[in-house]
Design an enzyme around this catalytic site. Structure first.
Site, short mmCIF file in Angstrom:
data_model
loop_
_atom_site.label_atom_id
_atom_site.label_comp_id
_atom_site.label_asym_id
_atom_site.label_seq_id
_atom_site.Cartn_x
_atom_site.Cartn_y
_atom_site.Cartn_z
N ARG A 51 -0.16 -11.34 9.24
CA ARG A 51 0.25 -11.12 7.86
C ARG A 51 1.76 -11.26 7.72
O ARG A 51 2.52 -10.60 8.42
CB ARG A 51 -0.18 -9.73 7.38
CG ARG A 51 0.11 -9.53 5.89
CD ARG A 51 -0.43 -8.23 5.36
NE ARG A 51 -0.24 -8.19 3.91
CZ ARG A 51 -0.52 -7.12 3.16
NH1 ARG A 51 -1.02 -6.04 3.71
NH2 ARG A 51 -0.33 -7.15 1.86
N SER A 65 1.84 6.36 -3.76
CA SER A 65 0.60 7.03 -3.36
C SER A 65 0.81 7.86 -2.09
O SER A 65 0.28 8.97 -1.98
CB SER A 65 -0.49 5.98 -3.11
OG SER A 65 -1.67 6.57 -2.60
N GLY A 70 0.04 11.36 1.12
CA GLY A 70 0.26 11.11 2.54
C GLY A 70 -0.45 9.84 2.99
O GLY A 70 -1.08 9.14 2.19
N GLN A 73 -5.04 6.90 6.45
CA GLN A 73 -5.53 6.29 7.69
C GLN A 73 -4.36 6.03 8.62
O GLN A 73 -3.38 5.38 8.24
CB GLN A 73 -6.27 4.99 7.41
CG GLN A 73 -6.86 4.36 8.65
CD GLN A 73 -7.74 3.17 8.33
OE1 GLN A 73 -7.84 2.79 7.17
NE2 GLN A 73 -8.35 2.58 9.34
N GLY A 92 -1.60 -2.02 10.39
CA GLY A 92 -1.07 -1.02 9.47
C GLY A 92 0.40 -1.19 9.14
O GLY A 92 1.06 -0.25 8.70
N GLU A 93 0.93 -2.43 9.30
CA GLU A 93 2.35 -2.63 9.02
C GLU A 93 2.67 -2.35 7.55
O GLU A 93 3.74 -1.84 7.22
CB GLU A 93 2.77 -4.06 9.39
CG GLU A 93 4.25 -4.31 9.16
CD GLU A 93 4.72 -5.67 9.65
OE1 GLU A 93 5.77 -6.16 9.17
OE2 GLU A 93 4.02 -6.27 10.51
N ARG A 94 1.71 -2.69 6.66
CA ARG A 94 1.94 -2.43 5.24
C ARG A 94 2.13 -0.92 4.99
O ARG A 94 3.01 -0.51 4.24
CB ARG A 94 0.76 -2.97 4.43
CG ARG A 94 0.78 -2.68 2.94
CD ARG A 94 -0.33 -3.46 2.25
NE ARG A 94 -0.58 -2.96 0.90
CZ ARG A 94 -1.49 -2.02 0.62
NH1 ARG A 94 -2.21 -1.50 1.60
NH2 ARG A 94 -1.68 -1.62 -0.61
N ARG A 95 1.29 -0.08 5.62
CA ARG A 95 1.42 1.37 5.48
C ARG A 95 2.75 1.86 6.05
O ARG A 95 3.40 2.74 5.47
CB ARG A 95 0.26 2.06 6.21
CG ARG A 95 -1.02 2.16 5.39
CD ARG A 95 -2.21 2.49 6.27
NE ARG A 95 -2.77 1.28 6.86
CZ ARG A 95 -3.55 1.27 7.93
NH1 ARG A 95 -3.83 2.40 8.54
NH2 ARG A 95 -4.02 0.15 8.40
N ARG A 130 -10.19 -6.17 5.41
CA ARG A 130 -9.61 -5.57 4.20
C ARG A 130 -9.17 -6.63 3.19
O ARG A 130 -8.62 -6.29 2.16
CB ARG A 130 -8.39 -4.71 4.58
CG ARG A 130 -8.71 -3.56 5.49
CD ARG A 130 -7.44 -2.87 5.96
NE ARG A 130 -7.76 -1.80 6.87
CZ ARG A 130 -8.10 -0.57 6.48
NH1 ARG A 130 -8.16 -0.27 5.20
NH2 ARG A 130 -8.37 0.36 7.38
#
Length: 291
Positions: A51, A65, A70, A73, A92-95, A130
């Site tokens: 990505r 959000s 918090g 995941q 999970g780089e976006r998170r 996803r």
């Protein structure tokens, strides 16, 4: 198909790596450590992450959000090979990026001991499941597994839970010109539109027409199948209208095959063209011809 025993275990182990984090790892699976909190500055992005695009508005919404609820995941990471105590993101780089915007000091992670190949597989699977990857990012991820780890298209299909034809059609998008790829990355073109452009004689011109006129995929397919005409050829074609028998035969063959059939007579003999829109249609036609 590669008969390497480790390759045959991939499809069975990778789903568990993403969805069943509470189960103990089997001997053939990567070592999984439990959830923990890690200072956010000790985590670094994966340079091989398929990505590439992270929308600013999307990150802002996610950061808001995270401030309120918090991180639901945990981010999946592995120990960094360069610096002890640091971690590289697998999924999970976006998170992680949004958490930085939200001002978090530490974030929940799950640490996994995996090699480069498995880390790339996990990153692709997590994003594909996803639908976080745009079609070009997905294709580049597949190509990276092929180039770096000698995967076949069938191997990839097994690992990510997609058909071989899906993998093949996605990889074909890498043949598109850079400007058309940009339209696909930006969302101006859908993957369905882009697949019709791969074999078009003027993919850039047709892509702009699709965007400007809001053409459907079916309309784009019809235009992509039309042969390009030079100014000298166009008048000659209007003078050679097809006779009723030829038109009737084209219609008959189109109905029988389910594909567009065109018959062109020449001074000696002629040619018959059958246009297909996907590899599935071509496979079906080949099966019919063999029976």
């Amino acid at each position: 198909m590669n008969d390497d025993p480790s390759r045959r275990r991939l499809g069975r182990g990778l789903a568990a790596l993403i969805g069943e984090i509470d189960k103990p790892a089997e001997p053939q699976q990567p070592i999984v450590q439990g959830e923990r909190k890690v200072p956010i500055e000790f985590i670094e992005p994966n340079p091989r992450n398929p990505r590439r695009a992270f929308g600013d508005a999307d990150l802002t919404d996610l950061a808001q959000s995270i401030k309120e609820h918090g991180i639901v995941q945990p981010v999946v990471v592995r120990p960094s090979g360069n610096t002890p105590g640091r971690y590289e993101i697998i999924a999970g780089e976006r998170r992680w990026r949004a958490a930085q915007r939200a001002g978090l000091i530490d974030i929940p992670v799950i640490v996994r001991e995996v090699n480069d190949r498995t880390a790339l597989e996990l990153a692709i699977i997590e994003n594909v499941q996803r639908t976080d990857l745009n079609p070009i990012e997905e294709a580049m991820g597949y190509q990276q597994l092929i180039d770096d780890h000698s995967y076949t298209q069938a191997d990839l299909g097994q690992v990510i839970g997609k058909s071989r034809s899906h993998v093949a059609n996605t990889l074909r998008l890498l043949k598109l010109p850079d400007d058309v790829r940009g339209m696909l990355i930006d969302g101006a073109l859908s993957a369905g539109h882009a697949r019709t452009l791969v074999t078009a004689q003027d993919p850039t011109g047709l892509a702009k027409r699709i965007v400007d006129e809001g053409l459907s995929v079916r309309q784009a397919e019809a235009l992509a199948q039309q042969p390009a005409e030079t100014p000298q050829e166009a008048p000659a074609k209007t003078q050679r209208e097809k006779d009723a028998d030829t038109v009737a035969l084209e219609k008959l063959l189109t109905n029988v095959t389910g594909l567009k059939v065109a018959i062109n007579h020449k001074q000696q003999g002629g040619e018959m063209r059958i246009a297909y829109r996907s590899l599935e249609q071509l496979d079906d036609l080949c099966r019919r011809l063999k029976t």
